[in-house]
Design a protein around this motif. Structure first.
Motif, mmCIF file in Angstrom:
data_model
loop_
_atom_site.group_PDB
_atom_site.id
_atom_site.type_symbol
_atom_site.label_atom_id
_atom_site.label_comp_id
_atom_site.label_asym_id
_atom_site.label_seq_id
_atom_site.Cartn_x
_atom_site.Cartn_y
_atom_site.Cartn_z
ATOM 1 N N ASP A 42 -5.700 -1.452 -4.940
ATOM 2 C CA ASP A 42 -5.253 -2.077 -3.695
ATOM 3 C C ASP A 42 -6.285 -3.104 -3.250
ATOM 4 O O ASP A 42 -7.293 -2.756 -2.646
ATOM 5 C CB ASP A 42 -5.056 -0.996 -2.627
ATOM 6 N N THR A 62 0.831 -1.199 0.000
ATOM 7 C CA THR A 62 0.000 0.000 0.000
ATOM 8 C C THR A 62 0.869 1.253 0.000
ATOM 9 O O THR A 62 0.585 2.218 -0.716
ATOM 10 C CB THR A 62 -0.938 -0.012 1.218
ATOM 11 N N GLN A 113 -7.703 0.457 -0.508
ATOM 12 C CA GLN A 113 -7.931 -0.768 0.255
ATOM 13 C C GLN A 113 -9.119 -0.577 1.199
ATOM 14 O O GLN A 113 -9.869 -1.493 1.465
ATOM 15 C CB GLN A 113 -6.656 -1.102 1.049
HETATM 16 MG MG LIG Z 1 -2.215 -2.639 2.131
#
Ligand SMILES: [Mg+2]
Ligand SMILES: Nc1ncnc2c1ncn2[C@@H]1O[C@H](COP(=O)(O)OP(=O)(O)OP(=O)(O)O)[C@@H](O)[C@H]1O
Lengths: 290, 411
Positions: free
Chosen positions: B159, B44, B83
């Motif tokens: 993500d 990330t 995410q």
């Molecule tokens: Mg991540």
């Protein structure tokens, strides 16, 4: 047939939750709370009863109904002008405080500012200082600047004194807005201004409302500062007027006092009800982030 | 419009924690690069640096030929699926999807058309009026995906965009994303924890661990020739078996000793590194370690093992067995009838062994790129030709001694 039978069976197996037994400590807590509540409720009760009583005194009693007190107060010029003064004073204070608090809280919440923590602690400390401590020097400054007896300059000081807590309150509301939303908006190509207007501001509305209402209620009830900084009768806000009710007439006009207090508390009560809507989580960030 | 993305010596340090360390990675123009690695390895963070949400502590990031280190996210022209979704909670699905286009000044009619298109692709058509709080997790995730797909950026950053979808929807969305990528060829950096997604969607896969890039290669290369033990263990399910072994050389012929058997290095393979004192770790994929009764004829090595656990998976069974004191997992046919405590014969093909230096964990054996009827391979070959440049930039690792990269060895 079989479905019904099954339902029956399920019914029979319902779990019965017994009532909780009242414990001694819970009882004691409630008694104390009720007593405390009485302290606050009895004066209110007096206010309501006395306002519609033909010959009220300082005791709570069943009123002899009349609307004469209301007619009396509404007919008085000073009563009306004090409402106007309060409105100007509290309104100006609220607008100033809320705007400045918003502008101060956003960077405090989002940016890397050196000594931010200490700064917030100082703000929290400042919000706890009693304003009356400052009255004498402030009076002198106002004399020096020639600012005495104006509702707007008085609002300036009220705003200054309510700002620390307002900033603190507002910062906590802005902290609750996920930073990722601003990031997402930036990646989406939004300008800083658009991000503030379309993402941050709408999500900060509860914070703005609470700060504004809280500031308004405080300014509406402010006594010592307008008392010191204004003197002409038409500039006296409500709380000072109530004080005058009691001081200037040798004999208390309990009925008028009660009516005036009642009318004067109405906006506060309405605003409190309004504010509780925001505090009870009518608005949340559900679904924003995992 | 196709832009390549380059990370050059990029580090990201949070206080005492190094989230990304010396990242050198080129995502070719139009490539679909999958980024995998264990939780907390810096995936990330890598995406956020590319998006401009995080400033690299050192190093350069380029999109196209433009150095973007000091370019704000707004002007990088990337689209990102977060995410955490990061949906605007006060807007309905329609406005969430439309936000980016409106911010870029698209006309209302164009926006309406694109929103409708995107919502249909993602199966969100009937939800346009709802707020994010009124959606299920999977629906939210699709809105997050849609907010990126509605745009035509230079780079897509995703993500774990499918992590919250049910199996059926995931397959469908996977195909949809592959189709979109086939069509528009937007350079994509895609993070996932799903092996199938990684193997099927990626032109190449980049494996990270502890903030360091371990290997970047085409999926089957990664599978057949992992650069080190970490990659070997991370790619493939069930995990590769690792057992200790020994290299011995007699009369110029090198042989490997492990699990109580000894076999010469197979003809096609090539030793590429020295080992310290002949200590090696031998890697065996569970599918290469077969049940003796059904083994292919080239599985010439056999070892005897005692079955410990049998895990039936339906179309096959994973059998964990103890063999010469080592626990190994093997893929058995379904309904093989073997039971715990039973002695079985396991057969393996010496050509399918992986060898790693026991000390450094680096591979010391270059295996031939395997042929055979591999489904993944045929799919892959139907695709566009792989860009030759940067095809196998094996990354420097901790304690590496400047060993030649395998890219050079292949060519
Ligand atoms: Mg991540
Ligand atoms: N803002 C931050 N401050 C401090 N440390 C951070 C910050 N962001 C990430 N880290 C650390 O950097 C490392 C990498 O985090 P990152 O979010 O990139 O992991 P990831 O590979 O995306 O993991 P996952 O698969 O769980 O999403 C982690 O150890 C994390 O604790």
């Amino acid at each position: 047939m079989s479905a019904v039978a099954a339902r029956r069976l399920a019914d029979k197996e319902l779990i019965v939750v017994p009532y909780r037994r009242v414990s001694v400590s819970a009882l004691a807590t409630n008694v104390v709370l009720i007593l405390l509540g009485c302290f606050f409720l009895l004066p209110l009760l007096w206010m309501v009863f006395a306002s519609v009583d033909a010959n009220p005194d300082w005791a709570i009693k069943i009123p002899t109904p009349t609307l004469a007190n209301f007619a009396d107060v509404i007919g008085r010029a000073d009563a009306l002008s004090s409402f106007r003064s309060s409105l100007i004073l509290a309104g100006t204070t609220t607008v100033l405080t809320t705007l400045l608090a918003l502008l101060a809280a956003y960077p405090l919440s989002r940016m890397h500012i050196p000594f931010r923590r200490s700064f917030m602690l100082v703000i929290l400390f400042a919000s706890g200082l009693p304003v009356s401590m400052l009255v004498v020097p402030v009076y002198q400054i106002y004399v020096y600047l020639g600012w005495l007896d104006s509702l707007y300059t008085t609002a300036l000081f009220l705003a200054a004194s309510s700002l620390p807590f307002a900033i603190w309150l507002m910062k906590n509301f802005i902290d609750a807005v996920p930073l990722e939303l601003e990031h997402a908006a930036a990646i989406d190509g939004a300008s800083t201004f658009r991000i503030l207007r379309q993402v941050v501001l709408p999500l900060t509305v509860p914070g703005i409302a609470v700060t504004a209402i809280y500031t308004f209620i405080n300014a509406w009830g402010a006594f010592i500062i307008p008392f010191v900084l204004t003197y002409s009768p038409e500039n006296q806000p409500g709380p000072v007027e109530i004080y005058n009710f009691m001081g200037s007439h040798g004999l208390f006009k309990f009925g008028d006092l009660a009516v005036f207090s009642l009318l004067f508390s109405l906006p506060v009560i309405v605003l409190y009800l309004f504010m509780s809507r925001y505090f009870s989580g009518a608005f949340n960030f559900g679904g924003a982030v995992k | 419009m196709l832009s390549e993305v380059r990370f050059e010596g990029v580090h990201k340090i949070f206080g005492a924690e190094t989230a990304v360390e010396d990242l050198n990675l080129t995502v070719n123009a139009g490539e679909f690069l999958v980024l995998v690695g264990p939780s907390g390895c810096g995936k990330t963070t890598t995406l956020r640096m590319l998006a401009g949400l995080e400033r690299p502590s050192y190093g350069r990031i380029l999109i196209g030929d433009r150095l973007v280190n000091n370019v704000s996210p707004r002007f990088r022209d990337v689209a990102m699926v977060f995410q955490s979704y990061a949906l605007y909670p006060h807007m309905n699905v329609y406005d969430n999807l439309a936000f980016g286009m409106r911010a870029r000044g698209a006309a209302g009619s164009v926006v309406a058309e694109r929103v409708k298109e995107t919502a249909d692709v993602l199966g969100l058509g009937h939800l346009l009026k709802r707020r994010p709080s009124e959606l299920s997790g999977g629906q939210r995730q699709r809105v997050a995906l849609g907010r990126a797909l509605i745009r035509q950026p230079q780079v897509f950053l995703m993500d774990e965009p499918l992590s919250n979808l049910d199996a059926g929807l995931r397959v469908q969305m996977r195909a949809e994303l592959s189709r979109l990528h086939e069509r528009f060829r937007v350079t994509t950096l895609y993070v996932t924890h799903d092996q199938v997604e990684a193997m099927t969607m990626g032109d190449r896969i980049a494996v990270m661990n502890l903030g360091r890039l371990q290997q970047v290669d085409a999926p089957e290369t990664l599978y057949d020739n992992p650069a080190n033990i970490f990659v070997a263990g991370f790619i493939g399910s069930p995990r590769m078996n690792f057992v200790p072994g020994r290299l011995t050389t007699t009369q110029g012929k090198t042989a490997i000793e492990f699990l109580g058997v000894k076999t010469p290095i197979s003809a096609g393979s090539q030793l590429t590194g020295e080992t310290t004192g002949g200590e090696v770790t031998v890697g065996l994929r569970p599918e290469d370690l077969m049940w003796g009764r059904v083994a292919s004829p080239d599985s010439t090595l056999t070892v005897s093992a005692e079955v410990d656990v049998v895990e039936p998976m339906g179309h096959e069974a994973y059998v964990t067995a103890v063999c010469a004191g080592e626990t190994v997992t093997s893929r058995f046919p379904p309904r093989s009838g073997v039971r715990t405590r039973e002695r079985v014969e396991l057969a393996l093909n010496p050509a399918r062994l992986h060898l790693f230096d026991a000390r450094s964990g680096r591979t010391i054996l270059q295996r031939p790129v395997a042929g055979g009827a591999d489904v993944r391979r045929t799919v892959r070959e139907a695709r566009k030709e792989e860009p030759a440049e940067g095809r196998s930039d094996l990354q420097r690792q901790t304690g590496a001694r400047g060993a030649p990269s395998r890219a050079e060895e292949i060519s």
